[in-house]
Write a protein that holds these residues in place. Structure first.
Motif, PDB file in Angstrom:
ATOM      1  N   LEU A   1       0.862  -1.176   0.000  1.00  0.00           N
ATOM      2  CA  LEU A   1       0.000   0.000   0.000  1.00  0.00           C
ATOM      3  C   LEU A   1       0.900   1.227   0.000  1.00  0.00           C
ATOM      4  O   LEU A   1       1.442   1.620   1.028  1.00  0.00           O
ATOM      5  N   ALA A   2       1.087   1.797  -1.179  1.00  0.00           N
ATOM      6  CA  ALA A   2       2.073   2.859  -1.353  1.00  0.00           C
ATOM      7  C   ALA A   2       1.412   4.202  -1.618  1.00  0.00           C
ATOM      8  O   ALA A   2       0.391   4.282  -2.304  1.00  0.00           O
ATOM      9  N   PHE A   3       2.005   5.233  -1.079  1.00  0.00           N
ATOM     10  CA  PHE A   3       1.575   6.601  -1.283  1.00  0.00           C
ATOM     11  C   PHE A   3       2.570   7.275  -2.224  1.00  0.00           C
ATOM     12  O   PHE A   3       3.784   7.191  -2.011  1.00  0.00           O
TER      13      PHE A   3
ATOM     14  N   GLY B   1       4.221   1.634   1.735  1.00  0.00           N
ATOM     15  CA  GLY B   1       5.185   2.588   1.204  1.00  0.00           C
ATOM     16  C   GLY B   1       4.748   3.962   1.658  1.00  0.00           C
ATOM     17  O   GLY B   1       3.792   4.526   1.114  1.00  0.00           O
ATOM     18  N   LEU B   2       5.394   4.491   2.684  1.00  0.00           N
ATOM     19  CA  LEU B   2       4.979   5.732   3.340  1.00  0.00           C
ATOM     20  C   LEU B   2       6.032   6.817   3.150  1.00  0.00           C
ATOM     21  O   LEU B   2       7.075   6.592   2.535  1.00  0.00           O
TER      22      LEU B   2
ATOM     23  N   ASN C   1      -1.197   9.583   5.456  1.00  0.00           N
ATOM     24  CA  ASN C   1      -2.442   9.367   6.188  1.00  0.00           C
ATOM     25  C   ASN C   1      -3.137   8.109   5.694  1.00  0.00           C
ATOM     26  O   ASN C   1      -3.612   8.065   4.571  1.00  0.00           O
ATOM     27  N   ILE C   2      -3.179   7.099   6.522  1.00  0.00           N
ATOM     28  CA  ILE C   2      -3.876   5.861   6.216  1.00  0.00           C
ATOM     29  C   ILE C   2      -5.330   6.072   6.610  1.00  0.00           C
ATOM     30  O   ILE C   2      -5.624   6.487   7.737  1.00  0.00           O
ATOM     31  N   SER C   3      -6.235   5.780   5.696  1.00  0.00           N
ATOM     32  CA  SER C   3      -7.648   6.161   5.878  1.00  0.00           C
ATOM     33  C   SER C   3      -8.293   5.564   7.124  1.00  0.00           C
ATOM     34  O   SER C   3      -9.261   6.126   7.637  1.00  0.00           O
ATOM     35  N   GLU C   4      -7.799   4.459   7.632  1.00  0.00           N
ATOM     36  CA  GLU C   4      -8.403   3.845   8.819  1.00  0.00           C
ATOM     37  C   GLU C   4      -8.080   4.589  10.111  1.00  0.00           C
ATOM     38  O   GLU C   4      -8.617   4.261  11.171  1.00  0.00           O
TER      39      GLU C   4
END
Length: 178
Positions: A28-30, A85-86, A118-121
């Protein structure tokens, strides 16, 4: 990417980068730090500078500096882990040191950084302190949130999340990309 799951089979994902279908979970990459993402298009072109591993935002009175990093989330009821991936912000000194040694495969050190994705959860994640550890071989640095920082993301990092929660995060991220 899209999420496609067949009954009683491993989840399948079509990668938006290579176009191939993969059976393992995607990272999960930004594409950018939240600070850059929240700029207007004009601000991005005037004060922002972004590439795949570095980002700078040049305000009149300061320069904010960010690097791309990874984080591995433990899954309690599965053999897999969830990879992120932050982005983190670094001080000028740490950023310069990392950038100068970016192509050095033997470079190994640690920095202090602030999480900037910012991870939506989770609610506001902009003030989570992290240790940033570079890796030999030019892999992206990995971050470790400070365990004593009181935030649901930090608790989940150290306690783990369920497989269904991981799959929900993947589904949510893919929906937000499409």
């Amino acid at each position: 990417m899209f999420w496609k799951r067949k009954k009683n089979k491993s989840p399948k994902f079509k990668c938006s980068e290579c176009g191939q279908v993969h059976s393992e979970w995607p990272a999960l990459a930004f594409n950018s730090p939240a600070n850059y993402h929240n700029l207007t298009d004009i601000e991005k072109s005037e004060i922002g500078k972004l590439d795949t591993d570095f980002c700078e935002i040049r305000y009149e009175d300061q320069i904010d500096r960010f690097i791309r990093v990874t984080l591995t989330q433990k899954i309690n009821d599965a053999c897999e882990t969830l990879e992120y991936g932050l982005w983190v912000s670094l001080s000028e000194k740490s950023y310069s040191d990392y950038k100068e040694n970016f192509n050095n495969p033997k470079y190994e050190t640690g920095f202090f950084g602030w999480l900037c994705s910012n991870i939506s959860e989770y609610e506001d994640m902009s003030s989570i302190p992290c240790d940033v550890m570079t890796k030999i071989g030019n892999d992206r640095p990995e971050i470790f949130p400070h365990e004593d920082f009181d935030h649901p993301f930090v608790r989940d990092y150290y306690n783990g999340i369920s497989k269904s929660e991981a799959e929900n995060r993947i589904t949510t991220m893919i929906k937000n990309i499409a």
